[in-house]
Design a protein around this motif. Structure first.
Motif, PDB file in Angstrom:
ATOM      1  N   THR A 193       1.800  26.913  -7.655  1.00 48.58           N
ATOM      2  CA  THR A 193       1.142  27.533  -7.706  1.00 48.58           C
ATOM      3  C   THR A 193       0.077  27.623  -8.172  1.00 48.58           C
ATOM      4  N   ASN A 219       5.593  33.790   1.242  1.00 49.56           N
ATOM      5  CA  ASN A 219       6.496  35.338   1.308  1.00 49.56           C
ATOM      6  C   ASN A 219       6.112  36.488  -0.095  1.00 49.56           C
ATOM      7  N   THR A 273      13.177  24.680  -6.548  1.00 52.82           N
ATOM      8  CA  THR A 273      12.353  24.646  -6.275  1.00 52.82           C
ATOM      9  C   THR A 273      11.570  23.759  -7.406  1.00 52.82           C
ATOM     10  N   LYS A 283       5.007  28.785  -9.627  1.00 56.22           N
ATOM     11  CA  LYS A 283       5.479  28.987  -7.866  1.00 56.22           C
ATOM     12  C   LYS A 283       5.663  30.279  -7.440  1.00 56.22           C
ATOM     13  N   THR A 284       4.368  30.535  -6.516  1.00 52.72           N
ATOM     14  CA  THR A 284       4.448  31.636  -5.360  1.00 52.72           C
ATOM     15  C   THR A 284       4.932  30.953  -4.402  1.00 52.72           C
ATOM     16  N   TYR A 285       5.831  31.471  -4.070  1.00 57.16           N
ATOM     17  CA  TYR A 285       5.392  31.328  -1.904  1.00 57.16           C
ATOM     18  C   TYR A 285       5.046  32.081  -1.423  1.00 57.16           C
ATOM     19  N   GLU A 290       7.830  34.525  -6.294  1.00 57.54           N
ATOM     20  CA  GLU A 290       7.660  34.156  -7.441  1.00 57.54           C
ATOM     21  C   GLU A 290       9.210  33.297  -7.713  1.00 57.54           C
ATOM     22  N   ALA A 291       9.132  31.823  -8.084  1.00 55.86           N
ATOM     23  CA  ALA A 291       9.755  30.298  -7.583  1.00 55.86           C
ATOM     24  C   ALA A 291      10.249  30.831  -9.384  1.00 55.86           C
ATOM     25  N   GLU A 322       7.714  19.515  -3.335  1.00 50.93           N
ATOM     26  CA  GLU A 322       6.611  21.299  -3.036  1.00 50.93           C
ATOM     27  C   GLU A 322       5.652  21.193  -5.062  1.00 50.93           C
TER      28      GLU A 322
END
Length: 228
Positions: free
Chosen positions: A55, A13, A43, A9-11, A16-17, A52
């Motif tokens: 990615t 901005n 997350t 999971k990359t937001y 990287e979560a 959520e």
């Protein structure tokens, strides 16, 4: 029951979560999710009820592939997942009973069934005399019990609890944990994010530790493993 396969999971901005998470949680398990603040725990939890989306990678919950899920199927999946928040998120203008019943009304359950089931869960969480009270008239522990009742009223297969004792004193926290353990004993899978070292180290369950977006530990009957 719950499976993540190489989940990233990359937001927007660029942060990287989560990075390459692969885990499997079986039916009826009770799992603690621990780790430092900012490690990716929230997350991780939100992905389970599709708050959520990853990615990259795939997530399966109760037989459904969340990534391939059609929009019209999302409410059906979510009714099988109860969510408990640290800040309760009760509707202040509704009574305790109405807050609980609302979770059944949104799935258009019959009125008679709503009344019956609401009464059942109020008794289970030991609040059968508080149904006509408003959230503001309850203690923090009582409000969290209402939140738990709302989460279980539709008989979900899974409960995702994000810091459910975070705003509670130690004695009240133990009461909430005994209630969650009883719900788990009745057959509901529970995944609980927590910073409460005493609870994790006393009620020895499976522990998944997330650090810097990755699974650092996955232990049956594990310990908290972090200093406060």
């Amino acid at each position: 029951m719950i499976e993540m396969q190489d989940v990233w999971k990359t937001y927007p901005n660029g942060s990287e979560a989560l990075r390459g998470i692969s885990i499997k949680i079986d039916r009826n398990e009770f799992v603690y999710v621990v780790g430092p603040s900012g490690a990716g725990k929230s997350t991780f939890m939100k992905l389970m009820y599709r708050e959520e989306r990853p990615t990259k990678g795939q997530i399966f919950v109760n037989g459904f592939n969340l990534e391939k899920l059609k929009q019209r199927k999302i409410p059906y999946v979510r009714r099988n997942i109860g969510v408990i928040f640290q800040d309760f998120r009760l509707l202040p203008k509704l009574t305790v009973a109405e807050n609980i019943a609302f979770a059944m009304e949104v799935i258009e359950a019959p009125t008679k069934m709503i009344r019956k089931r609401t009464a059942e869960v109020l008794e289970l969480v030991r609040l059968k005399d508080k149904g006509n009270n408003y959230p503001s008239e309850l203690s923090g522990g009582e409000q969290q019990r209402v939140a738990i009742a709302r989460a279980i009223v539709n008989n979900p297969a899974v409960i995702v609890a994000d810091e459910p004792t975070g705003n509670l004193d130690p004695e009240t926290s133990w009461g909430i944990m005994r209630l969650l353990e009883e719900i788990n004993f009745r057959g509901t899978t529970i995944v609980m994010a927590t910073h409460n070292k005493d609870i994790v180290n006393t009620m020895r369950k499976r522990v998944i530790a997330i650090e810097a977006g990755q699974v650092a530990r996955d232990e049956a009957r594990g310990e908290y493993g972090y200093e406060d």
